[in-house]
Design an enzyme around this catalytic site. Sequence first.
Site: not given
Ligand code: NAD
Ligand code: WQD
Length: 381
Positions: A134, A158, A162
Amino acid sequence: MASQKKQCILVTGGAGFIGTHTVLQLLREYYRVYIIDNLHNSVPEAVERVKVLAGPALSANLHFHVGDLRNKDDLEKVFTQARFDAVIHFAGLKAVGESVEKPFFYYDNNIVGTLNLFELMTKYDCKKMVFSSSATVYGQPKKIPCVEDFQLQAMNPYGRTKLFLEEIARDIQKGDPKWRIVLLRYFNPVGAHESGQIGEDPKGIPNNLMPYIQQVAVGRLPELNVFGNDYPTKDGTAIRDYIHVMDLADGHVAALQKLFNTENIGLSLSLSLSLSIFEAIKCSSKLTKPVFGLCCIAYNLGTGHGASVLDMVAGFEKASGKKIPIKFCPRRQGDATAVYASTEKAQKELGWKARYGIDEMCRDQWNWASKNPWGYHSQHP
Ligand code: NAD
Ligand code: WQD
């Protein structure tokens, strides 16, 4: 069809938001796919919809197992079903606020789950992984755009999961050079598949901006709280790099291809070494980076463009034709002013570049939201 079948991929967390979109693209590329997911943050209906979108022929290549990565027996069951050529590892918990309240739950789920996965992959000699990292590993970057070799920093439990998992992956690869690991650092994934049949379906009140805007647009929430309008940016709101989830899915296919192609280049290089030392030296001098450079390597997946909170609100209003009421609130603790990706490395080495802009992200997210106002549930869950 059978002759087009490619490698077999285990996708952990494949029922989730990014997982479902990626699995669909993998099937379309003729990969065979096994999903393991404990359904903590997803529902089986999401996988059913992926099957429908893929069609009967390709969905025959998809197998879904409900199981938890923290339970080695669950993992073992899947590893005995097929011989995996690579793993795409999405499974994890991802809510920043929750991770502050429940750090043990996050470390246990994300770290222990991944260690178990590494153990089973080692046991079954599957040593290729694409890992969901991430942009959070850049913390509060001192400079933008974020470049992959920046110093890393985590701001919350969190983020630390990562960061630690990236370090663990690097150590595992150093200990056994047979491992090939791609760490994909996603920026802010949004949007949905163009069909509107799969998309993000967060449980409870969303923490992230776009799911929140979406719920305001469908009338589930009254207004958007904009966290901070006093940032030193063009409109005072914070800047992020929003990326369409289908671009992200394609980024995973590109990363897999890189893993498999590098192996082929490595093979042909060792062949040419045995044929002619001279030719091999010539060849390796050209190929040093791709052959020996890809061991455990990080790539940003972003668009390279920053958009403000108000840009995203305007984009969603345009796509939906709905007014999104907003209220300016104080800054959210821990938020950076501006974060966006340098995309050069992914472009150069993966041959991948994001195709979609804010209009397409908002169009597709609205299509999903308007067709599924309660996500995968037919009514208020
Ligand atoms: P999501 O929650 O929709 O998908 C994750 C899936 O993993 C879920 O279906 C959940 O049920 C499953 N899961 C969690 N723990 C588990 C376990 N112990 N065993 C089996 N299954 C498990 O999330 P997403 O948005 O699809 O994210 C996928 C990956 O990408 C995550 O690792 C997340 O940290 C990373 N990521 C997401 C974002 C984002 O903003 N969506 C940003 C950066 C990184
Ligand atoms: C985006 C912008 C908020 C909600 C997060 C995680 C990061 C990654 C992606 C997994 C910011 C603003 C948000 C609201 C708002 N996830 N905001 N009102 O914070 O960039 O990243 O998600 O890895 O680890 O930290 O994303 O969508 O939460 O926020 O004004 O109700 O929107 O302040 O500026 P962020 P976000």
